[in-house]
Design a protein around this motif. Structure first.
Motif, PDB file in Angstrom:
ATOM      1  N   PHE A   1      19.031  -9.694 -53.286  1.00 29.65           N
ATOM      2  CA  PHE A   1      17.799 -10.384 -53.664  1.00 29.65           C
ATOM      3  C   PHE A   1      17.882 -10.952 -55.077  1.00 29.65           C
ATOM      4  N   ASN A   2      18.732 -10.361 -55.919  1.00 36.95           N
ATOM      5  CA  ASN A   2      18.909 -10.909 -57.268  1.00 36.95           C
ATOM      6  C   ASN A   2      19.477 -12.321 -57.202  1.00 36.95           C
ATOM      7  N   ALA A   3      20.489 -12.519 -56.349  1.00 36.41           N
ATOM      8  CA  ALA A   3      21.069 -13.855 -56.179  1.00 36.41           C
ATOM      9  C   ALA A   3      20.046 -14.804 -55.563  1.00 36.41           C
ATOM     10  N   LEU A   4      19.266 -14.289 -54.620  1.00 38.34           N
ATOM     11  CA  LEU A   4      18.239 -15.114 -53.962  1.00 38.34           C
ATOM     12  C   LEU A   4      17.266 -15.692 -54.973  1.00 38.34           C
ATOM     13  N   PHE A   5      16.705 -14.827 -55.808  1.00 38.28           N
ATOM     14  CA  PHE A   5      15.688 -15.291 -56.752  1.00 38.28           C
ATOM     15  C   PHE A   5      16.292 -15.982 -57.971  1.00 38.28           C
ATOM     16  N   ARG A   6      17.565 -15.719 -58.238  1.00 36.93           N
ATOM     17  CA  ARG A   6      18.231 -16.444 -59.318  1.00 36.93           C
ATOM     18  C   ARG A   6      18.408 -17.920 -58.966  1.00 36.93           C
ATOM     19  N   ASN A   7      18.525 -18.213 -57.680  1.00 37.21           N
ATOM     20  CA  ASN A   7      18.777 -19.584 -57.228  1.00 37.21           C
ATOM     21  C   ASN A   7      17.535 -20.279 -56.667  1.00 37.21           C
ATOM     22  N   ILE A   8      16.390 -19.625 -56.757  1.00 36.02           N
ATOM     23  CA  ILE A   8      15.181 -20.205 -56.182  1.00 36.02           C
ATOM     24  C   ILE A   8      14.821 -21.492 -56.931  1.00 36.02           C
ATOM     25  N   PRO A   9      14.403 -22.548 -56.223  1.00 34.80           N
ATOM     26  CA  PRO A   9      14.115 -23.837 -56.868  1.00 34.80           C
ATOM     27  C   PRO A   9      13.034 -23.741 -57.953  1.00 34.80           C
ATOM     28  N   ILE A  10      13.291 -24.351 -59.085  1.00 40.30           N
ATOM     29  CA  ILE A  10      12.326 -24.348 -60.185  1.00 40.30           C
ATOM     30  C   ILE A  10      11.098 -25.179 -59.815  1.00 40.30           C
ATOM     31  N   THR A  11      11.308 -26.214 -58.987  1.00 36.92           N
ATOM     32  CA  THR A  11      10.216 -27.129 -58.630  1.00 36.92           C
ATOM     33  C   THR A  11       9.422 -26.664 -57.422  1.00 36.92           C
ATOM     34  N   ARG A  12       9.551 -25.403 -57.048  1.00 35.55           N
ATOM     35  CA  ARG A  12       8.878 -24.895 -55.845  1.00 35.55           C
ATOM     36  C   ARG A  12       7.357 -25.025 -55.958  1.00 35.55           C
ATOM     37  N   LYS A  13       6.713 -25.141 -54.795  1.00 30.84           N
ATOM     38  CA  LYS A  13       5.256 -25.239 -54.734  1.00 30.84           C
ATOM     39  C   LYS A  13       4.631 -23.958 -54.191  1.00 30.84           C
ATOM     40  N   TYR A  14       5.301 -22.840 -54.342  1.00 26.73           N
ATOM     41  CA  TYR A  14       4.825 -21.602 -53.751  1.00 26.73           C
ATOM     42  C   TYR A  14       5.116 -20.413 -54.658  1.00 26.73           C
ATOM     43  N   PHE A  15       4.412 -19.317 -54.379  1.00 26.48           N
ATOM     44  CA  PHE A  15       4.634 -18.063 -55.084  1.00 26.48           C
ATOM     45  C   PHE A  15       5.561 -17.207 -54.219  1.00 26.48           C
ATOM     46  N   PRO A  16       6.764 -16.882 -54.701  1.00 25.60           N
ATOM     47  CA  PRO A  16       7.730 -16.157 -53.876  1.00 25.60           C
ATOM     48  C   PRO A  16       7.619 -14.636 -54.015  1.00 25.60           C
ATOM     49  N   ALA A  17       8.046 -13.945 -52.967  1.00 22.16           N
ATOM     50  CA  ALA A  17       8.107 -12.483 -52.993  1.00 22.16           C
ATOM     51  C   ALA A  17       9.208 -12.022 -52.048  1.00 22.16           C
ATOM     52  N   GLY A  18       9.889 -10.947 -52.408  1.00 23.60           N
ATOM     53  CA  GLY A  18      10.918 -10.384 -51.548  1.00 23.60           C
ATOM     54  C   GLY A  18      10.357  -9.227 -50.736  1.00 23.60           C
ATOM     55  N   VAL A  19      10.742  -9.170 -49.458  1.00 19.40           N
ATOM     56  CA  VAL A  19      10.285  -8.098 -48.570  1.00 19.40           C
ATOM     57  C   VAL A  19      11.508  -7.462 -47.911  1.00 19.40           C
ATOM     58  N   PRO A  20      12.022  -6.374 -48.467  1.00 16.59           N
ATOM     59  CA  PRO A  20      13.209  -5.728 -47.887  1.00 16.59           C
ATOM     60  C   PRO A  20      12.855  -4.881 -46.670  1.00 16.59           C
ATOM     61  N   GLY A  21      13.734  -4.902 -45.670  1.00 21.09           N
ATOM     62  CA  GLY A  21      13.516  -4.096 -44.472  1.00 21.09           C
ATOM     63  C   GLY A  21      13.959  -4.817 -43.221  1.00 21.09           C
ATOM     64  N   SER A  22      14.127  -4.074 -42.145  1.00 21.35           N
ATOM     65  CA  SER A  22      14.565  -4.649 -40.872  1.00 21.35           C
ATOM     66  C   SER A  22      13.422  -5.400 -40.201  1.00 21.35           C
ATOM     67  N   PHE A  23      13.705  -6.627 -39.757  1.00 19.30           N
ATOM     68  CA  PHE A  23      12.654  -7.395 -39.075  1.00 19.30           C
ATOM     69  C   PHE A  23      12.436  -6.930 -37.636  1.00 19.30           C
TER      70      PHE A  23
END
Length: 263
Positions: A115-137
C-alpha cells in the motif's frame, strides 16, 4: 456480526510491490489493456443504470467507490478516473440539479499488498479522497449500504485458498508435477471449480450487502469461448511453459534461487 466473514485466509498471495523493473507496476500491461477495453462498457453501464434520482445518490452525499484487488497501480487509478468521469457526466446531465458529489475511493487488496507504493504513486490531480482497505474480498469489508459503485478487474480468478484435495498425496485430485490444472485429471478440475463457486458466491454475497440500494458493480473476469480448452488458450500454454521451466530448475538444483524468486 459473523466474525468468520472477516478472517483473512491462512495463505495470501499479492502482487510484487515497489517500482523496480520486476514489480507489478512495471509488468501489468496486459491487465491495463483489459481495463482500457472495459472503459466504454462502464460508461454505458453508468449512463443507463445509475439512477441519480434515488435518495442514496443525492449529490449532497458522498459517492463511494470500491476497487477490489487494486494491487499497487497504475491500472487501478485509470479505472477509478474512468468511473468518476462517467459518474460526473451522469450528474451533469440532470437538467434540474446538475451538481456533482464528492468522491471517496477505497482501494482494497490483501493485507500484505504494498500500500505504500500504491499511495506513493497516486495521482496528484485526483478528484477523490483515497483510503486503503486491507483484507480478502471474499468476505465483508464494509458496513451495510456503504458503496455506490464496485469495481474489480482481473482479480476474481484468484481463489481464497488452494483446494486441499490437490495437495493430498492420497487424493484422486492430487495435482503432482503441475502448477495449474491444464491437462490434469477431471478430479483436479472439479476441485478448483468447486472452490471457485464457493469464492464467487462469498464475493457476491458480501458486495450485495455493502452496496447501497441501486448501487452498481462492474467485474472484468477472464474467460474462454465455449469449446476452447484452457490448455489451448494463451494463458494455459503460458502456465505449461512456466511449469516446465520450474521443473527444470528443480532438476538442476536451483531450489535456493527458485525460492528467492518466488519470495
Amino acid at each position: 456480526m459473523d466474525v468468520e466473514k472477516f478472517i483473512e485466509p491462512s495463505s495470501t498471495y499479492h502482487m510484487l510491490g515497489g517500482d523496480d523493473p520486476y514489480s507489478y507496476a512495471q509488468n501489468s500491461e496486459y491487465q491495463k489493456q483489459l481495463v482500457v477495453s472495459a472503459e466504454e462498457l462502464i460508461y454505458k453501464l453508468i449512463d443507463k443504470h445509475l439512477d441519480i434520482e434515488k435518495p442514496s445518490f443525492d449529490p449532497n452525499n458522498i459517492f463511494r467507490i470500491g476497487d477490489f484487488g487494486c494491487s499497487i497501480g497504475p491500472n487501478t487509478f485509470f479505472a477509478v478516473e474512468n468511473i468518476i468521469k462517467s459518474v460526473e457526466n451522469k450528474y451533469k446531465s440532470n437538467i434540474k440539479n446538475p451538481r456533482i458529489p464528492e468522491y471517496h475511493v477505497f482501494f482494497n487488496d490483501h493485507v500484505d499488498n504494498d500500500f505504500n507504493a500504491l499511495f506513493r504513486n497516486i495521482p496528484i490531480t485526483r478528484k477523490y479522497f483515497p483510503a486503503g482497505v486491507p483484507g480478502s474480498f471474499h468476505g465483508r469489508l464494509f458496513p451495510n449500504a456503504t458503496l455506490h459503485f464496485v469495481h474489480c478487474s482481473t482479480a476474481l480468478h484468484w481463489l481464497s485458498r488452494i483446494p486441499k484435495e490437490v495437495t493430498e498425496t492420497n487424493s484422486t485430485a492430487f495435482n503432482k508435477g503441475r502448477i495449474h490444472y491444464t491437462g490434469a485429471k477431471k478430479e483436479v478440475k472439479e476441485a478448483y471449480s468447486t472452490q471457485y463457486r464457493k469464492d464467487i458466491k462469498s464475493f457476491l454475497s458480501a458486495r450485495a450487502q455493502e452496496l447501497v440500494p441501486g448501487g452498481l458493480m462492474a467485474l472484468v473476469i477472464l474467460g474462454f469461448p465455449v469449446g476452447v480448452l484452457t490448455s489451448e488458450s494463451s494463458i494455459g500454454i503460458g502456465f505449461n511453459i512456466l511449469g516446465s521451466c520450474l521443473e527444470d530448475m528443480v532438476r538442476m538444483n536451483f531450489s535456493e534461487q527458485f525460492t528467492y524468486v518466488i519470495d
